[in-house]
Design a protein around this motif. Structure first.
Motif, short mmCIF file in Angstrom:
data_model
loop_
_atom_site.label_atom_id
_atom_site.label_comp_id
_atom_site.label_asym_id
_atom_site.label_seq_id
_atom_site.Cartn_x
_atom_site.Cartn_y
_atom_site.Cartn_z
N ARG A 19 0.97 -1.30 -0.05
CA ARG A 19 -0.11 0.07 -0.11
C ARG A 19 0.89 1.24 0.00
N TRP A 20 2.13 1.12 0.50
CA TRP A 20 2.93 2.12 0.45
C TRP A 20 4.37 1.89 -0.07
N VAL A 21 4.73 2.64 -1.04
CA VAL A 21 6.13 2.55 -1.46
C VAL A 21 7.01 3.87 -1.13
N VAL A 22 8.08 3.64 -0.54
CA VAL A 22 8.83 4.64 0.14
C VAL A 22 10.19 4.65 -0.60
N LEU A 23 10.35 5.77 -1.15
CA LEU A 23 11.88 5.92 -1.57
C LEU A 23 12.58 6.89 -1.10
N THR A 24 13.65 6.10 -0.54
CA THR A 24 14.67 6.97 0.38
C THR A 24 15.17 8.35 -0.40
N HIS A 25 15.39 8.21 -1.84
CA HIS A 25 15.97 9.25 -2.63
C HIS A 25 15.64 8.80 -4.07
N LEU A 29 6.55 -2.08 -8.01
CA LEU A 29 5.90 -2.14 -6.77
C LEU A 29 4.78 -1.28 -6.68
N LEU A 30 4.59 -0.19 -7.64
CA LEU A 30 3.18 0.55 -7.57
C LEU A 30 2.00 -0.16 -8.08
N ALA A 31 2.18 -1.14 -9.03
CA ALA A 31 1.39 -1.77 -9.78
C ALA A 31 0.06 -2.56 -8.90
N GLU A 32 0.42 -2.76 -7.57
CA GLU A 32 -0.60 -3.11 -6.70
C GLU A 32 -1.59 -2.12 -6.32
N GLY A 33 -1.06 -0.76 -6.77
CA GLY A 33 -2.18 0.28 -6.69
C GLY A 33 -1.73 0.94 -5.43
N GLY A 34 -0.35 1.10 -4.82
CA GLY A 34 0.20 1.90 -3.81
C GLY A 34 0.25 3.34 -4.10
#
Ligand code: ZN
Length: 521
Positions: A365-371, A383-388
């Motif tokens: 549900r959440w995809v966090v990018l450090t940078h 990773l966003l393909a599940e709709g996060g």
């Protein structure tokens, strides 16, 4: 006899009357402008020297900002036309990610490639074992090297096009330059001189999706009646990333064949050129900054690692290990939070599969990018393909919105889809993600020297921090503190946290107190 003569004459007549196509005319004109087919075919060897400068757009300080100057190189090389073997000796002076010099040689042949010396900080097992250091090229690197040598060899390329007219196909003009397609390239010609001007490939970039990668020839000079472009600019979607200046060139000088040899025991075990889904941009551009891991799986060393795995660090907290770049997965009551989306969507699809097996019914549900750097963000689509929701530091939102809107039809790992439904959240200072059971993951913006808007992750129940690139937990700490390490301690203090350990986007985990002791010196 008379009939035979008539037949022969009409055959000759037909041949001479056949109108060359527009494409063939462009190629023939280019061959003539360069000095003619006979002279081009007379080239049996080439010796050359030059300099090159490289910039990496996706290692910038600011998301979407000015490309990072990567290195300045000197090179000298030889090409043997008979064996189609090339050797290039490099002296590469890097400015990024740290100042250093690599001296190495690359030998490229039709069925194997060889690197003598150290050419990367990300050395594979074969290079580490060899004394002196050397390794065979992976199949993807060999295919990339072969393609780029063909792109650079203007004369050989034109001759190959003239000799295979059936492979020369129509292509749309590029600007005011008429163009043809040939063997994976689009070649555009200078309408004034007839010379080839630009050689384009249609590549895939892990951040920008479908991209044009071009060499633009310039500074044509004559050697023994043959014209050669001594200047070359390489452009990624129209922005210069490499500038090459040849300083010396000699045709048909005697060649020392031993310098083109790959040792037979290396050759026997070497990869053949990869034929499908070659990640050209990854292979080319990781070499710009001297961090390329030469392996046929871009995520891990196929000769040194069993592959990627989920390593449990604490209840519900897993680090992806086994590759050059990690993620952190935190299990929440009904979903998952993932920190970092490294390398490619292939790694992301592995992660999605592994987490589906381990945490059924809990989507990301959440995809966090450090940078925003491409090696830690290149798998963001997968990773966003599940709709996060994508979570990035202040100033990176517009950059990722643009990247996610770019066409991605050439993605080898993920079918083209739209990401406009995925929200992007910019974190100005900190952001808390919690579940119904009270478990939390918090991210904090770091004042740091590596990238603007860098985020640190914090998993309270595990007393675990997560950082990427400014500290690699696991390997021994340096003898002296540096601004990156200090920024970790400063962020922890500012947030009032009491970590036991840190996990990293590189490395594994380490005790936090060891960092405090070093930085407190
Ligand atoms: Zn980075």
């Amino acid at each position: 006899m008379k009939q035979a003569l008539v037949a022969l004459c009409s055959a000759v007549l037909v041949a001479s009357c056949a109108t060359p196509s527009r494409e063939q005319n462009l190629v023939n004109r280019a061959v003539d402008a360069m000095g003619g087919a006979e002279r081009l075919a007379g080239v049996k060897s080439v010796a050359f020297k030059g300099t090159a400068k490289y910039w990496e757009p996706e290692q910038s300080d600011v998301p979407g900002g000015e490309a990072r100057f990567a290195n300045q190189s000197e090179f000298s090389g030889i090409i043997d036309g008979a064996t189609r073997a090339t050797r290039i000796d490099w002296v590469r002076n890097f400015a990024y990610p740290a100042p250093r010099t690599f001296n190495f040689s690359e030998i490229t042949t039709p069925d194997a490639g060889y690197v003598v010396g150290i050419d990367s900080n990300g050395r594979n097992a074969q290079s580490l074992k060899a004394n002196p250091p050397a390794h065979s090229m992976s199949g993807v690197r060999l295919a990339t090297s072969q393609r780029e040598l063909r792109r650079g060899g203007s004369g050989a390329l034109m001759l190959a096009m003239q000799r295979s007219p059936d492979k020369v196909q129509p292509a749309a003009d590029i600007g005011n330059q008429p163009a043809v397609a040939f063997d994976g390239f689009i070649v555009a010609f200078d309408p004034a001189t007839g010379l080839p001007a630009r050689v384009r490939s249609l590549d895939y970039d892990n951040i920008w999706g479908d991209v044009n990668y071009d060499v633009v020839y310039s500074d044509w000079r004559e050697f023994g009646g043959l014209k050669v472009p001594m200047g070359r600019k390489y452009e990624l979607n129209g922005k210069m990333v490499t500038e090459v200046a040849f300083t010396e060139l000699q045709f048909n000088a005697p060649i020392d064949a031993s310098r083109l040899q790959i040792p037979s025991e290396v050759r026997a075990d070497a990869a053949k050129p990869a034929v499908r889904n070659v990640p050209y941009q990854w292979v080319i551009r990781r070499q710009f900054i001297g961090t390329y891991l030469d392996s046929d799986n871009v995520s891990y060393d196929t000769r040194g690692s069993q592959g990627l795995r989920l390593q449990e660090l604490a209840p519900g907290v897993h680090q992806i290990q086994g590759g050059s770049h990690n993620s952190l997965v935190v299990e929440m009551s009904d979903h998952l939070i993932v920190l970092d989306a490294p390398i490619t969507d292939a790694q992301s699809m592995w992660l999605v599969g592994a987490t589906r097996a381990q945490f059924p019914g809990k989507p990301i549900r959440w995809v966090v990018l450090t940078h925003h750097h491409m090696d830690h963000a290149g798998g963001v689509r997968g990773l966003l393909a599940e709709g996060g929701t994508l979570v990035v530091g202040q100033g990176a939102g517009a950059h990722f919105r643009r990247a996610l809107e770019a066409p991605m039809t050439r993605n080898p790992d993920l079918a083209a889809r739209s990401f406009h439904m995925n929200p992007i959240m910019e974190v100005p200072e900190s952001h808390v993600m919690s579940d119904s059971a009270g478990r939390q993951v918090i991210v904090y913006v770091m004042d740091n020297p590596h990238a603007k808007g860098m985020l640190m992750g914090w998993v309270p129940h595990a007393r675990l921090g997560y950082v990427t690139d400014i500290w690699t937990p696991g390997p021994p700490l340096p003898a002296k503190p540096n601004p990156g390490l200090a920024s970790v301690v400063n962020t922890v203090k500012r947030a009032g946290l009491q970590p036991e350990r840190f996990a990293g986007g590189h490395g594994s985990t380490a005790d936090y107190q060891s960092l405090v002791r070093l930085v407190g010196q």
